[in-house]
Design a protein around this motif. Structure first.
Motif, PDB file in Angstrom:
ATOM      1  N   ASP A  11       0.815  -1.222   0.000  1.00 37.74           N
ATOM      2  CA  ASP A  11       0.000   0.000   0.000  1.00 37.74           C
ATOM      3  C   ASP A  11       0.850   1.275   0.000  1.00 37.74           C
ATOM      4  O   ASP A  11       0.328   2.378   0.133  1.00 37.74           O
ATOM      5  CB  ASP A  11      -0.961   0.006   1.188  1.00 37.74           C
ATOM      6  N   THR A  12       2.184   1.121  -0.135  1.00 33.57           N
ATOM      7  CA  THR A  12       3.162   2.226  -0.244  1.00 33.57           C
ATOM      8  C   THR A  12       3.202   3.124   0.984  1.00 33.57           C
ATOM      9  O   THR A  12       3.771   4.209   0.939  1.00 33.57           O
ATOM     10  CB  THR A  12       2.910   3.096  -1.504  1.00 33.57           C
ATOM     11  N   ARG A  13       2.622   2.692   2.092  1.00 34.14           N
ATOM     12  CA  ARG A  13       2.629   3.524   3.302  1.00 34.14           C
ATOM     13  C   ARG A  13       4.057   3.764   3.795  1.00 34.14           C
ATOM     14  O   ARG A  13       4.413   4.856   4.203  1.00 34.14           O
ATOM     15  CB  ARG A  13       1.780   2.860   4.396  1.00 34.14           C
ATOM     16  N   TRP A  40      -2.838  -1.289  10.582  1.00 34.69           N
ATOM     17  CA  TRP A  40      -3.448  -1.369   9.247  1.00 34.69           C
ATOM     18  C   TRP A  40      -3.573  -2.851   8.912  1.00 34.69           C
ATOM     19  O   TRP A  40      -2.840  -3.389   8.096  1.00 34.69           O
ATOM     20  CB  TRP A  40      -2.582  -0.626   8.232  1.00 34.69           C
ATOM     21  N   ARG A  41      -4.501  -3.466   9.581  1.00 37.29           N
ATOM     22  CA  ARG A  41      -4.594  -4.923   9.667  1.00 37.29           C
ATOM     23  C   ARG A  41      -4.769  -5.605   8.307  1.00 37.29           C
ATOM     24  O   ARG A  41      -5.475  -5.121   7.425  1.00 37.29           O
ATOM     25  CB  ARG A  41      -5.768  -5.296  10.582  1.00 37.29           C
ATOM     26  N   VAL A  42      -4.088  -6.753   8.157  1.00 36.71           N
ATOM     27  CA  VAL A  42      -4.272  -7.615   6.993  1.00 36.71           C
ATOM     28  C   VAL A  42      -4.810  -8.953   7.491  1.00 36.71           C
ATOM     29  O   VAL A  42      -4.624  -9.330   8.641  1.00 36.71           O
ATOM     30  CB  VAL A  42      -2.954  -7.819   6.224  1.00 36.71           C
ATOM     31  N   ASP A  43      -5.491  -9.669   6.607  1.00 40.85           N
ATOM     32  CA  ASP A  43      -6.109 -10.934   7.002  1.00 40.85           C
ATOM     33  C   ASP A  43      -5.123 -12.094   7.020  1.00 40.85           C
ATOM     34  O   ASP A  43      -5.274 -13.034   7.803  1.00 40.85           O
ATOM     35  CB  ASP A  43      -7.266 -11.263   6.043  1.00 40.85           C
ATOM     36  N   GLU A  73       4.920  -6.772  17.439  1.00 36.44           N
ATOM     37  CA  GLU A  73       4.166  -5.793  16.658  1.00 36.44           C
ATOM     38  C   GLU A  73       3.484  -4.805  17.590  1.00 36.44           C
ATOM     39  O   GLU A  73       3.107  -5.148  18.713  1.00 36.44           O
ATOM     40  CB  GLU A  73       3.106  -6.502  15.816  1.00 36.44           C
ATOM     41  N   LYS A  74       3.299  -3.583  17.106  1.00 33.74           N
ATOM     42  CA  LYS A  74       2.649  -2.544  17.902  1.00 33.74           C
ATOM     43  C   LYS A  74       1.517  -1.900  17.108  1.00 33.74           C
ATOM     44  O   LYS A  74       1.510  -1.943  15.877  1.00 33.74           O
ATOM     45  CB  LYS A  74       3.658  -1.446  18.291  1.00 33.74           C
TER      46      LYS A  74
END
Length: 266
Positions: free
Chosen positions: A161-163, A211-214, A245-246
């Motif tokens: 997502d290029t974040r 930015w949760r992923v499944d 992770e945070k």
């Protein structure tokens, strides 16, 4: 024994240090992998590292009698004149026969057998199951010591997502290969290999709470590299577990943490 064809028998999941004592026990040894699970090292990497490996059809051999396995596979198919295996090797239907049985039956056929004793690490035998538990618990440094190399995987680089790029930390995004043991979620000091060159990096493995992923994803920021890697298959090595992770409330907060992560490695 120098002119005899040597065959090393075992599961060889990960090819850890104890496995290596087996495969180096004879000249020009053929590696016969009897159970192709490969939870610690992908088969694609294994094949490149050990081009002399032969992979058994486990469904074919698992119900064989001792004589069927010895005569049909080891002698007729592989042409073995010398066998090497670990002390805990078992074979045949229900894993009924042991390494000692193998030695007795093969020596009757004029095939020499060498049984390797266990190799200890921190007071206990090195085993694939011990290494898997270390990988899953985040004790990657201990896992690497028993493996004899850094826990490694490779997969295709996908679009993200290029974040990370927006805040000066572009990442290589990959999914963990099917069948590989899942490392503990969190951030790791890592290395990534691009065109034969190893670059220092850090890798986040997990679901990204902010930015949760499944599906768990691996995001690797490569130090001192700028280039388009989309669609390429790259290898990542996990060196050291840094933190869990945070959840971040803003991109600025994420950038500050990533800056700290990088400074803890350089």
């Amino acid at each position: 024994m120098k002119n005899r064809k040597a065959v090393a028998l075992g599961d060889f999941d990960g090819m850890h240090l104890a496995h290596k004592t087996v495969v180096t026990g004879g000249e020009r040894v053929m590696i016969y992998c009897v159970n192709n699970t490969f939870s610690l090292l992908q088969k694609s990497i294994f094949e490149r590292w050990y081009p002399n490996a032969v992979f058994a059809d486990f469904d074919k051999i698992k119900n064989m009698t001792a004589d069927e396995f010895i005569d049909g596979i080891l002698i007729d198919e592989l042409g073995a004149k010398m066998l090497l295996c670990g002390y805990n090797f078992r074979f045949g239907k229900g894993a009924k026969w042991s390494a000692i049985d193998l030695r007795k039956m093969l020596e009757e056929r004029d095939v020499w057998v060498r049984i390797l004793e266990h190799q200890d690490f921190e007071g206990a035998p090195i085993s694939s199951s011990r290494i898997r538990e270390c990988v899953k618990s985040g004790d990657i440094e201990k896992a690497n010591k028993m493996l004899g190399y850094c826990f490694t995987f490779e997969s295709e680089v996908e679009h993200g997502d290029t974040r990370g790029r927006e805040i000066g930390f572009p990442t290589v995004n990959q999914h963990l290969p099917d069948g590989l043991v899942q490392p503990k979620f969190g951030v790791y000091q890592s290395r990534i290999i691009v065109d034969g060159i190893k670059y220092n990096a850090f890798t986040n493995i997990g679901i990204r709470p902010s930015w949760r992923v499944d599906v768990p994803i691996c995001e690797t920021h490569i130090f001192d590299y700028d280039g388009d890697l989309y669609g390429r298959t790259l290898r990542v090595e996990l060196v050291r577990y840094l933190r869990e992770e945070k959840h971040f409330s803003s991109l600025d907060e994420l950038k500050e943490q990533l800056t700290n992560d990088k400074s803890s490695i350089i």
